[in-house]
Design an enzyme around this catalytic site. Structure first.
Site, PDB file in Angstrom:
ATOM      1  CG  PHE A 154      17.984  59.329  90.529  1.00  0.00           C
ATOM      2  CD1 PHE A 154      17.838  59.816  91.816  1.00  0.00           C
ATOM      3  CD2 PHE A 154      19.047  58.483  90.254  1.00  0.00           C
ATOM      4  CE1 PHE A 154      18.745  59.463  92.822  1.00  0.00           C
ATOM      5  CE2 PHE A 154      19.950  58.123  91.248  1.00  0.00           C
ATOM      6  CZ  PHE A 154      19.797  58.608  92.526  1.00  0.00           C
ATOM      7  CG  ASP A 239      22.259  59.916  83.438  1.00  0.00           C
ATOM      8  OD1 ASP A 239      22.800  58.794  83.338  1.00  0.00           O
ATOM      9  OD2 ASP A 239      21.977  60.437  84.537  1.00  0.00           O
ATOM     10  CE  LYS A 268      23.128  53.466  88.711  1.00  0.00           C
ATOM     11  NZ  LYS A 268      23.700  53.535  90.071  1.00  0.00           N
TER      12      LYS A 268
END
Length: 418
Positions: A154, A239, A268
């Site tokens: 994801f 990531d 984030k």
């Protein structure tokens, strides 16, 4: 000509929760299926809904809130910058970007960074940079660059990114997709090696697959991947949007295997839960391929984002939050371990990040989260019967115990009804 007016609902009505749910479901597209709770304020690890009920936030904005809701240092820094300057565009320099770029480069051990806004934008940037590096440095034939990705990944929701997802919910009716990606099983180093050819420019990997339920790769996979990428002259792109910035007990999840990727993708928590901030960090030999006019963003690197991001880096530099994740994560793992065989079939924990698999014959992940909400705990299901927990790193030992106690009660109640 006739006009029609719609009655405006009053969120302060007798049932404010129902009113807010109805307003959102009526006027906002249904791309999420939230739990029926309407949050109005938050402090630290706790949030309060519109009716005054308090909940322990065990999702933390998918790790965007690693430092909790309204951390005083971050709020103060944001408020200060709000009074000075928020946006200039990169058509001009500003006095916040340079210091932030230096601090983030030093935190990652890289030469430079490229600021963006959302995590998906940072992933897209890493893809573009990897391809450009492939053509300009590795001399891959024009138009042939390939990137190896992992199944179960994801990385975001753009059309390019979902094109290499194997989640049908993410891909259905959104094609055609961008070519140039080949997927292999997560954690299978032999499959990665077989997928790399002369046109391969990068391997894109999550050190831990958070969205899938905190899925950990086999021990040694990241080290083997680092060696393989070096041997085959391929960029290792990590990531760390969810796994990075202290969530796992180290600054980056790659640190658990003492691995340094060629490219870090960050987001984030870099915005402190206040503002969307993301970045790609790499050495000059990689990011140096980006030249004026070849990539950009109106808001990327704006003064407000840079000020907040810089304060986040300062907080991470102390090691306090990495240590909190390590200590509290060990407590969480100990508590959850006692529930395996008593409603849980498996669990995976790295720092203060846990994925639990509930006995599929007992409850779905969604049902567990709905029941936990009634116990004052907010969490998010992954797929099927999997639930993930990621409380803010500012939570306490008592908060961790409360989470475990609530989950134990939910499972015991379901077992009693079986």
């Amino acid at each position: 000509m006739t006009t029609t007016t719609r009655a405006t609902q009053d969120p302060g009505a007798a049932d404010p929760t129902r009113c807010h749910l109805d307003l959102t479901e009526t006027y906002a597209a249904h791309n999420y299926h939230p739990l029926p709770v309407v949050l109005a304020s938050g402090e630290g690890a706790w949030v309060t809904d519109v009716e005054g009920r308090r909940y322990l936030d065990c999702l933390a904005g998918y790790s965007a809130l690693n430092f909790g809701h309204g951390h005083p240092r971050l709020v103060a820094r944001a408020a200060e910058q709000l009074q000075r300057l928020t946006l200039t565009s990169r058509a001009f320099y500003n006095d916040q970007l340079g210091p932030f770029a230096q601090a983030l480069a030093e935190l990652t051990g890289k030469d430079m960074m490229l600021p963006m806004n959302s995590g998906a934008e940072a992933v897209e940037t890493a893809i573009k940079v990897s391809r450009k590096w492939g053509y300009q440095v590795k001399s891959v034939a024009p138009g042939t660059a390939r990137i190896v990705t992992m199944r179960g990944n994801f990385h975001g929701r753009t059309t390019t990114i979902v094109g290499f997802s194997d989640d049908p919910d993410a891909t259905a009716d959104y094609g055609p997709f961008t070519p140039g990606f080949v997927g292999v099983p997560y954690g299978d180093i032999d499959a990665v090696a077989a997928a790399i050819d002369d046109a391969t420019v990068a391997v894109l990997v999550e050190p831990i697959q958070g969205e899938g339920g905190v899925v950990l790769p086999p021990e040694g996979f990241l080290r083997a991947l680092r060696g393989l990428c070096t041997e085959r002259n391929v960029l290792m792109v990590a990531d760390e949007i969810q796994s990075g910035l202290a969530r796992t007990g180290r600054t980056f999840a790659c640190d658990h295997e003492d691995v340094v990727p060629d490219v870090y993708v960050l987001g984030k928590a870099l915005g402190g839960g206040i503002y969307p901030v993301s970045a790609v960090a790499a050495d000059r030999a990689v990011l140096g391929v980006v030249r004026p006019g070849t990539h950009g963003s109106t808001f990327g690197g704006n003064p407000l984002a840079a000020a907040i991001g810089h304060e986040v880096v300062r907080m991470l530099a102390t090691g306090e939050f990495q240590e909190r994740a390590r200590v509290l994560g060990a407590r969480l793992e100990e508590g959850l371990r006692g529930l395996v065989g008593r409603g849980l079939s498996a669990l995976r924990v790295r720092g203060l990040w846990a994925g639990v698999d509930v006995d599929p014959g007992l409850l779905t992940g969604r049902q567990v989260c709905e029941d936990l909400m009634r116990h004052g705990i907010l969490a998010k299901d992954a797929h099927g019967s999997t639930v993930r927990f990621a409380p803010p790193l500012v939570c306490t030992e008592d908060d961790i115990d409360l989470l475990v106690t609530a989950l134990r009660a939910v499972l015991a109640d379901a077992l009693g009804k079986r």
